[in-house]
Design an enzyme around this catalytic site. Sequence first.
Site, short mmCIF file in Angstrom:
data_model
loop_
_atom_site.label_atom_id
_atom_site.label_comp_id
_atom_site.label_asym_id
_atom_site.label_seq_id
_atom_site.Cartn_x
_atom_site.Cartn_y
_atom_site.Cartn_z
N ILE A 1 0.77 -1.25 0.01
CA ILE A 1 0.17 0.14 0.03
C ILE A 1 0.82 1.34 0.01
O ILE A 1 0.64 2.32 -0.41
CB ILE A 1 -1.18 0.00 1.19
CG1 ILE A 1 -2.18 0.98 1.04
CG2 ILE A 1 -0.44 0.29 2.42
CD1 ILE A 1 -3.22 0.90 1.70
N ASN B 1 -2.96 1.62 15.65
CA ASN B 1 -3.44 1.31 17.07
C ASN B 1 -4.10 2.53 17.58
O ASN B 1 -3.63 3.74 16.96
CB ASN B 1 -2.28 0.45 17.78
CG ASN B 1 -1.18 1.35 18.06
OD1 ASN B 1 -1.19 2.49 18.39
ND2 ASN B 1 -0.14 1.08 17.39
N GLY C 1 3.47 -4.32 11.18
CA GLY C 1 2.58 -4.60 9.92
C GLY C 1 2.55 -3.34 8.90
O GLY C 1 3.41 -2.53 8.79
N VAL C 2 1.09 -3.07 8.69
CA VAL C 2 1.01 -1.93 7.49
C VAL C 2 1.36 -0.66 8.32
O VAL C 2 2.04 0.21 7.75
CB VAL C 2 -0.25 -2.01 6.90
CG1 VAL C 2 -1.45 -1.65 7.82
CG2 VAL C 2 -0.44 -1.17 5.60
N ASP C 3 1.07 -0.29 9.46
CA ASP C 3 1.38 0.71 10.32
C ASP C 3 2.74 1.17 10.13
O ASP C 3 3.38 2.02 9.74
CB ASP C 3 0.81 0.61 11.88
CG ASP C 3 0.86 1.81 12.72
OD1 ASP C 3 0.52 1.67 13.99
OD2 ASP C 3 1.13 2.85 12.14
N GLY D 1 -4.42 -8.79 10.34
CA GLY D 1 -3.15 -9.24 10.67
C GLY D 1 -3.00 -9.30 12.07
O GLY D 1 -3.73 -10.16 12.58
N TYR E 1 -4.45 -7.88 14.53
CA TYR E 1 -5.34 -7.95 15.36
C TYR E 1 -6.36 -9.37 15.12
O TYR E 1 -7.44 -9.46 15.80
CB TYR E 1 -6.28 -6.83 15.01
CG TYR E 1 -5.79 -5.68 15.69
CD1 TYR E 1 -4.65 -5.69 16.55
CD2 TYR E 1 -6.35 -4.23 15.53
CE1 TYR E 1 -4.29 -4.55 17.21
CE2 TYR E 1 -5.93 -3.25 16.42
CZ TYR E 1 -4.82 -3.20 17.26
OH TYR E 1 -4.17 -2.10 17.78
N1 APR Z 1 0.57 -3.04 2.17
C1 APR Z 1 -0.65 -3.71 2.39
N2 APR Z 1 -1.12 -4.36 3.36
C2 APR Z 1 -0.30 -4.87 4.29
C3 APR Z 1 0.90 -4.63 4.31
C4 APR Z 1 1.38 -3.72 3.09
N3 APR Z 1 2.73 -2.96 3.19
N4 APR Z 1 1.64 -4.62 5.45
C5 APR Z 1 0.87 -5.65 6.01
N5 APR Z 1 -0.41 -5.66 5.24
C6 APR Z 1 -1.67 -6.23 5.61
C7 APR Z 1 -1.69 -7.59 6.18
O1 APR Z 1 -0.91 -8.58 5.49
C8 APR Z 1 -2.95 -7.77 6.80
O2 APR Z 1 -3.82 -8.44 5.85
O3 APR Z 1 -2.46 -5.46 6.47
C9 APR Z 1 -3.58 -6.08 7.00
C10 APR Z 1 -3.46 -5.72 8.43
O4 APR Z 1 -2.47 -6.36 9.15
P1 APR Z 1 -1.92 -5.42 10.11
O5 APR Z 1 -0.98 -4.31 9.58
O6 APR Z 1 -0.95 -6.46 11.24
O7 APR Z 1 -2.91 -4.42 10.97
P2 APR Z 1 -3.98 -4.90 12.08
O8 APR Z 1 -4.25 -6.52 12.07
O9 APR Z 1 -5.12 -4.03 11.69
O10 APR Z 1 -3.27 -4.73 13.51
C11 APR Z 1 -3.11 -3.37 13.88
O11 APR Z 1 -0.69 -4.04 14.01
O12 APR Z 1 1.12 -3.17 13.02
C12 APR Z 1 0.06 -3.01 14.38
O13 APR Z 1 0.17 -0.65 15.19
C13 APR Z 1 -0.65 -1.68 14.40
O14 APR Z 1 -1.29 -2.36 16.83
C14 APR Z 1 -1.66 -2.28 15.35
C15 APR Z 1 -2.00 -3.52 14.85
#
Ligand code: APR
Length: 351
Positions: free
Chosen positions: A10, A23, A31-33, A118, A120
């Site tokens: 993304i 978060n 992860g994506v954050d 992811g 969560y």
């Molecule tokens: N581009 C697109 N999608 C992505 C990317 C990326 N670069 N990196 C990860 N993802 C996808 C993951 O494969 C997953 O399907 O984003 C989706 C959400 O995953 P997470 O990033 O783990 O987010 P979430 O499950 O909502 O958990 C949020 O994770 O990173 C921490 O700070 C964040 O505490 C919060 C928690």
Amino acid sequence: MPVIIIRDDITRVQADAIVNAANSSLLGGGGVDGAIHRAAGPQLLAECRTLGGCPTGEARITKGYRLPAKFVIHTVGPVWHGGNQGEPEQLASCYRRSLELAQMHCCGTVAFPLISAGVYGYPKDQALRVAMDTIRECAPEDMTVYMVIFDHDAALLSRALYEDITEYIDDRYARRHEKMFARRKEANLGQIFAAPMFKADHSAPEAFPMSEACMDCEDTVCGGAFGADTDLDTLLSNLDEGFSVTLLQLIDRRGMSDAQCYKRANIDRKLFSKIRSDAHYRPSKPTALAFAIALELDLEQTADLLRRAGYALSPSSKFDVIVEYFIRRGEYDIMRINEALFAFDQPLLAG
Ligand code: APR
């Protein structure tokens, strides 16, 4: 408001706004954050610090800094606890609030990750369903929304649906090959010939090998070959109405408005206007099929509409077989069909 599923990172997507699965502290994470903060640079964190956090289900907006996107919309998804603690409603709220912010900032394109799917722990297939349904319900008509899937995880579909479609594909493919070999054996020609199409210089008619799709035409509805004595003049004088004229007739016959039809087909208004204004417009096969789904045509009617755009359904195309799977079941939700096509690495309808 077309919704398009793409496989990408993304942080690379050139949308007006990308959405971050954050978060509640908004101070970054994994992860994506983590990916978004790394790509945007330290100014993003500096701006996030001024926001004072964000409750679950809500969203906040910042600039995109070093990202291609102008804005980052930070939203906090629910942690999965089995699905009975309001998770679906909170997750839907993430998409709704993010779309509201995007619209307030005049974003024409927005890209979402699969929020909560992811760390969560939200099951991916259920997370995708909430996402697609909420986006379809809430996205403004003139906004294009991208659902950005990062990994090749087939869990985007429920196991039952994934296995049912896999079985259907195998069965269709196997049946086609059985028929093909059976006909070859029977004809003992090593090649299958259709009825002669044109009389070549009054000598023995020139035959032509049938397309594989036609070999199953009692199964897979297709355009079929022309009659034995069809010569070119007869053929051309029998040309039916083209795709566009037929499509508009079908919309009227279904009692639908143009907008109802192109929205259900996940087609944007501009493309529909182009099709409507050009009687000779030749759509892509995914676009032609998207309209067949929007009009809820059965297989026979779908084959007829496709034929007018110069296409046929074929059992040797996984894309065609998956769409046929849904039509045979009378399931015409284009979002569901696109989720399945995406899970099988196929092009999307209207994509
Ligand atoms: N581009 C697109 N999608 C992505 C990317 C990326 N670069 N990196 C990860 N993802 C996808 C993951 O494969 C997953 O399907 O984003 C989706 C959400 O995953 P997470 O990033 O783990 O987010 P979430 O499950 O909502 O958990 C949020 O994770 O990173 C921490 O700070 C964040 O505490 C919060 C928690």
